[in-house]
Design a protein around this motif. Structure first.
Motif, PDB file in Angstrom:
ATOM      1  N   HIS A  76      17.111   7.475   6.802  1.00 17.31           N
ATOM      2  CA  HIS A  76      16.390   7.576   5.541  1.00 17.31           C
ATOM      3  C   HIS A  76      17.361   8.064   4.476  1.00 17.31           C
ATOM      4  CE1 HIS A  76      12.974   7.502   8.257  1.00 17.31           C
ATOM      5  NE2 HIS A  76      12.189   7.315   7.224  1.00 17.31           N
ATOM      6  N   GLU A  77      17.126   7.638   3.231  1.00 20.87           N
ATOM      7  CA  GLU A  77      17.999   8.020   2.129  1.00 20.87           C
ATOM      8  C   GLU A  77      17.188   8.546   0.959  1.00 20.87           C
ATOM      9  OE1 GLU A  77      21.286   4.912   1.577  1.00 20.87           O
ATOM     10  OE2 GLU A  77      19.549   3.780   2.316  1.00 20.87           O
ATOM     11  N   PRO A  78      17.589   9.671   0.377  1.00 23.68           N
ATOM     12  CA  PRO A  78      16.900  10.167  -0.823  1.00 23.68           C
ATOM     13  C   PRO A  78      17.347   9.390  -2.063  1.00 23.68           C
ATOM     14  CG  PRO A  78      18.581  11.724  -0.118  1.00 23.68           C
ATOM     15  CD  PRO A  78      18.578  10.615   0.882  1.00 23.68           C
ATOM     16  N   ARG A  79      16.404   9.095  -2.958  1.00 31.49           N
ATOM     17  CA  ARG A  79      16.679   8.433  -4.239  1.00 31.49           C
ATOM     18  C   ARG A  79      16.004   9.231  -5.351  1.00 31.49           C
ATOM     19  NH1 ARG A  79      20.057   5.976  -1.909  1.00 31.49           N
ATOM     20  NH2 ARG A  79      19.969   3.835  -1.204  1.00 31.49           N
ATOM     21  N   LEU A  80      16.766   9.584  -6.379  1.00 35.73           N
ATOM     22  CA  LEU A  80      16.207  10.300  -7.522  1.00 35.73           C
ATOM     23  C   LEU A  80      15.822   9.326  -8.620  1.00 35.73           C
ATOM     24  CD1 LEU A  80      18.567  13.380  -7.901  1.00 35.73           C
ATOM     25  CD2 LEU A  80      16.263  13.321  -6.969  1.00 35.73           C
ATOM     26  N   GLY A  81      14.719   9.624  -9.303  1.00 32.60           N
ATOM     27  CA  GLY A  81      14.301   8.843 -10.464  1.00 32.60           C
ATOM     28  C   GLY A  81      14.879   9.440 -11.724  1.00 32.60           C
ATOM     29  N   THR A  82      14.462   8.912 -12.854  1.00 31.31           N
ATOM     30  CA  THR A  82      14.903   9.397 -14.157  1.00 31.31           C
ATOM     31  C   THR A  82      14.186  10.703 -14.493  1.00 31.31           C
ATOM     32  OG1 THR A  82      15.208   7.119 -14.865  1.00 31.31           O
ATOM     33  CG2 THR A  82      15.090   8.783 -16.593  1.00 31.31           C
ATOM     34  N   GLN A  83      14.912  11.641 -15.070  1.00 30.35           N
ATOM     35  CA  GLN A  83      14.324  12.916 -15.471  1.00 30.35           C
ATOM     36  C   GLN A  83      13.390  12.716 -16.662  1.00 30.35           C
ATOM     37  OE1 GLN A  83      16.783  16.150 -17.301  1.00 30.35           O
ATOM     38  NE2 GLN A  83      16.443  17.081 -15.296  1.00 30.35           N
ATOM     39  N   VAL A  84      12.207  13.349 -16.607  1.00 31.56           N
ATOM     40  CA  VAL A  84      11.188  13.246 -17.649  1.00 31.56           C
ATOM     41  C   VAL A  84      10.970  14.631 -18.247  1.00 31.56           C
ATOM     42  CG1 VAL A  84       8.754  12.722 -18.066  1.00 31.56           C
ATOM     43  CG2 VAL A  84      10.063  11.321 -16.478  1.00 31.56           C
ATOM     44  N   THR A  85      10.823  14.723 -19.567  1.00 32.02           N
ATOM     45  CA  THR A  85      10.521  15.986 -20.236  1.00 32.02           C
ATOM     46  C   THR A  85       9.017  16.078 -20.464  1.00 32.02           C
ATOM     47  OG1 THR A  85      12.671  16.021 -21.326  1.00 32.02           O
ATOM     48  CG2 THR A  85      10.943  17.404 -22.276  1.00 32.02           C
ATOM     49  N   VAL A  86       8.423  17.198 -20.032  1.00 33.30           N
ATOM     50  CA  VAL A  86       6.991  17.438 -20.204  1.00 33.30           C
ATOM     51  C   VAL A  86       6.829  18.530 -21.253  1.00 33.30           C
ATOM     52  CG1 VAL A  86       4.834  18.033 -19.045  1.00 33.30           C
ATOM     53  CG2 VAL A  86       6.641  16.862 -17.765  1.00 33.30           C
ATOM     54  N   GLN A  87       6.089  18.212 -22.296  1.00 36.01           N
ATOM     55  CA  GLN A  87       5.893  19.147 -23.407  1.00 36.01           C
ATOM     56  C   GLN A  87       4.913  20.262 -23.009  1.00 36.01           C
ATOM     57  OE1 GLN A  87       7.771  19.114 -26.140  1.00 36.01           O
ATOM     58  NE2 GLN A  87       8.794  17.338 -25.215  1.00 36.01           N
ATOM     59  N   PRO A  88       4.953  21.416 -23.690  1.00 38.39           N
ATOM     60  CA  PRO A  88       4.045  22.524 -23.385  1.00 38.39           C
ATOM     61  C   PRO A  88       2.575  22.084 -23.418  1.00 38.39           C
ATOM     62  CG  PRO A  88       5.744  23.243 -24.909  1.00 38.39           C
ATOM     63  CD  PRO A  88       5.888  21.756 -24.770  1.00 38.39           C
ATOM     64  N   GLY A 106       8.315   8.917   2.154  1.00 38.36           N
ATOM     65  CA  GLY A 106       7.938  10.226   1.642  1.00 38.36           C
ATOM     66  C   GLY A 106       8.555  10.414   0.275  1.00 38.36           C
ATOM     67  N   GLY A 107       8.380  11.592  -0.281  1.00 43.29           N
ATOM     68  CA  GLY A 107       8.943  11.862  -1.586  1.00 43.29           C
ATOM     69  C   GLY A 107       8.777  13.310  -1.966  1.00 43.29           C
ATOM     70  N   GLY A 108       9.218  13.624  -3.162  1.00 48.37           N
ATOM     71  CA  GLY A 108       9.133  14.998  -3.617  1.00 48.37           C
ATOM     72  C   GLY A 108       9.449  15.100  -5.087  1.00 48.37           C
ATOM     73  N   SER A 109       9.834  16.293  -5.512  1.00 46.19           N
ATOM     74  CA  SER A 109      10.020  16.536  -6.934  1.00 46.19           C
ATOM     75  C   SER A 109      11.057  17.608  -7.182  1.00 46.19           C
ATOM     76  CB  SER A 109       8.699  16.962  -7.553  1.00 46.19           C
ATOM     77  OG  SER A 109       8.225  18.127  -6.908  1.00 46.19           O
ATOM     78  N   PHE A 110      11.661  17.542  -8.369  1.00 47.66           N
ATOM     79  CA  PHE A 110      12.611  18.533  -8.856  1.00 47.66           C
ATOM     80  C   PHE A 110      12.178  18.979 -10.243  1.00 47.66           C
ATOM     81  CE2 PHE A 110      15.116  16.186  -5.802  1.00 47.66           C
ATOM     82  CZ  PHE A 110      15.870  17.161  -5.176  1.00 47.66           C
ATOM     83  N   GLY A 128       8.354   3.217  -3.771  1.00 49.57           N
ATOM     84  CA  GLY A 128       8.846   4.375  -4.498  1.00 49.57           C
ATOM     85  C   GLY A 128       7.855   5.523  -4.433  1.00 49.57           C
ATOM     86  N   TRP A 129       8.123   6.556  -5.230  1.00 55.18           N
ATOM     87  CA  TRP A 129       7.309   7.774  -5.222  1.00 55.18           C
ATOM     88  C   TRP A 129       7.019   8.196  -6.652  1.00 55.18           C
ATOM     89  CZ3 TRP A 129       5.322   9.224  -0.766  1.00 55.18           C
ATOM     90  CH2 TRP A 129       4.655  10.471  -0.692  1.00 55.18           C
ATOM     91  N   GLN A 130       5.845   8.802  -6.879  1.00 55.30           N
ATOM     92  CA  GLN A 130       5.445   9.238  -8.208  1.00 55.30           C
ATOM     93  C   GLN A 130       4.895  10.658  -8.145  1.00 55.30           C
ATOM     94  OE1 GLN A 130       1.758   7.646 -10.161  1.00 55.30           O
ATOM     95  NE2 GLN A 130       3.308   6.725 -11.496  1.00 55.30           N
ATOM     96  N   ILE A 131       5.265  11.463  -9.131  1.00 53.69           N
ATOM     97  CA  ILE A 131       4.728  12.820  -9.236  1.00 53.69           C
ATOM     98  C   ILE A 131       4.073  13.003 -10.602  1.00 53.69           C
ATOM     99  CG2 ILE A 131       6.403  13.822  -7.636  1.00 53.69           C
ATOM    100  CD1 ILE A 131       7.788  15.020 -10.188  1.00 53.69           C
ATOM    101  N   GLN A 141       9.635  21.328 -20.287  1.00 56.77           N
ATOM    102  CA  GLN A 141      10.151  21.429 -18.919  1.00 56.77           C
ATOM    103  C   GLN A 141      10.559  20.040 -18.442  1.00 56.77           C
ATOM    104  OE1 GLN A 141      10.265  24.546 -17.175  1.00 56.77           O
ATOM    105  NE2 GLN A 141       9.762  25.275 -19.217  1.00 56.77           N
ATOM    106  N   LYS A 142      11.559  19.976 -17.594  1.00 58.78           N
ATOM    107  CA  LYS A 142      12.036  18.696 -17.080  1.00 58.78           C
ATOM    108  C   LYS A 142      11.610  18.532 -15.623  1.00 58.78           C
ATOM    109  CE  LYS A 142      15.954  18.521 -20.216  1.00 58.78           C
ATOM    110  NZ  LYS A 142      15.269  17.732 -21.180  1.00 58.78           N
ATOM    111  N   VAL A 143      11.223  17.307 -15.248  1.00 61.23           N
ATOM    112  CA  VAL A 143      10.859  17.004 -13.868  1.00 61.23           C
ATOM    113  C   VAL A 143      11.512  15.689 -13.458  1.00 61.23           C
ATOM    114  CG1 VAL A 143       8.673  18.254 -13.901  1.00 61.23           C
ATOM    115  CG2 VAL A 143       8.709  15.859 -14.538  1.00 61.23           C
ATOM    116  N   THR A 144      11.826  15.589 -12.179  1.00 64.18           N
ATOM    117  CA  THR A 144      12.411  14.383 -11.611  1.00 64.18           C
ATOM    118  C   THR A 144      11.707  14.105 -10.295  1.00 64.18           C
ATOM    119  OG1 THR A 144      14.548  15.010 -12.549  1.00 64.18           O
ATOM    120  CG2 THR A 144      14.576  13.311 -10.867  1.00 64.18           C
ATOM    121  N   ALA A 145      11.322  12.855 -10.073  1.00 64.30           N
ATOM    122  CA  ALA A 145      10.720  12.454  -8.797  1.00 64.30           C
ATOM    123  C   ALA A 145      11.823  12.057  -7.831  1.00 64.30           C
ATOM    124  CB  ALA A 145       9.765  11.284  -8.995  1.00 64.30           C
ATOM    125  N   GLN A 146      11.521  12.185  -6.544  1.00 71.88           N
ATOM    126  CA  GLN A 146      12.445  11.775  -5.487  1.00 71.88           C
ATOM    127  C   GLN A 146      11.684  10.917  -4.487  1.00 71.88           C
ATOM    128  OE1 GLN A 146      13.408  14.554  -2.352  1.00 71.88           O
ATOM    129  NE2 GLN A 146      15.550  13.963  -2.421  1.00 71.88           N
TER     130      GLN A 146
END
Length: 152
Positions: A76-88, A106-110, A128-131, A141-146
């Motif tokens: 299995h190989e981890p793949r990161l998506g594009t970083q997204v900025t979430v406003q307050p 599977g997947g996760g988040s950063f 793919g994976w979605q958070i 705040q910044k978030v990235t899906a994996q």
């Protein structure tokens, strides 16, 4: 499968768990459970070596937390998506895609800071994976899906 029972101290404390799979296996994802609903997930990710979970205790009482890693002998190989900025006060969606010919097992988040993950799920087509992350702070705040990908 590997698991790691831990205790999360009261109010404003977080705990981190790194789980390793048994010999010859790699993490394909994982999950967690907590003794109280005031324990919220901050980060969930897999590497070729371990599954990493971080939770935050938003209650006035000590809570129990158990992370669980799913393990496999299939590569299995981890793949990161594009970083997204979430406003307050807003929610944001981040996606990670597998390479052609691969599916997400599977997947996760950063997330950065305290952007809480409200949903973590595979894409409808399985590639793919979605958070979904909620920003409860006063600053962006910044978030990235994996995605954890394997041959289909």
């Amino acid at each position: 499968m590997a698991d790691s029972p831990l205790t999360v101290p009261a109010r404003g404390q977080s705990v981190s768990s790194f789980l390793n799979c048994p010999g010859g296996q790699v993490p394909t994802g994982g999950g967690w459970e907590a003794s109280g609903s005031d324990v919220v997930g901050l980060r969930f990710s897999s590497s070729t070596n371990n599954y990493h979970a971080v939770v935050f205790n938003n209650s006035d009482a000590e809570q129990n937390f158990n992370a669980v890693a799913l393990c496999s002998t299939v590569p299995h190989e981890p793949r990161l998506g594009t970083q997204v900025t979430v406003q307050p006060g807003a929610e944001g969606v981040a996606t990670a895609n597998c390479d052609p010919g691969q599916v997400a097992s599977g997947g996760g988040s950063f997330p950065s800071g305290q952007a809480f993950i409200g949903a973590s799920r595979p894409l409808a087509n399985g590639t793919g994976w979605q958070i979904t992350a909620e920003n409860t702070t006063d600053t962006p705040q910044k978030v990235t899906a994996q995605a954890i990908c394997t041959a289909s």
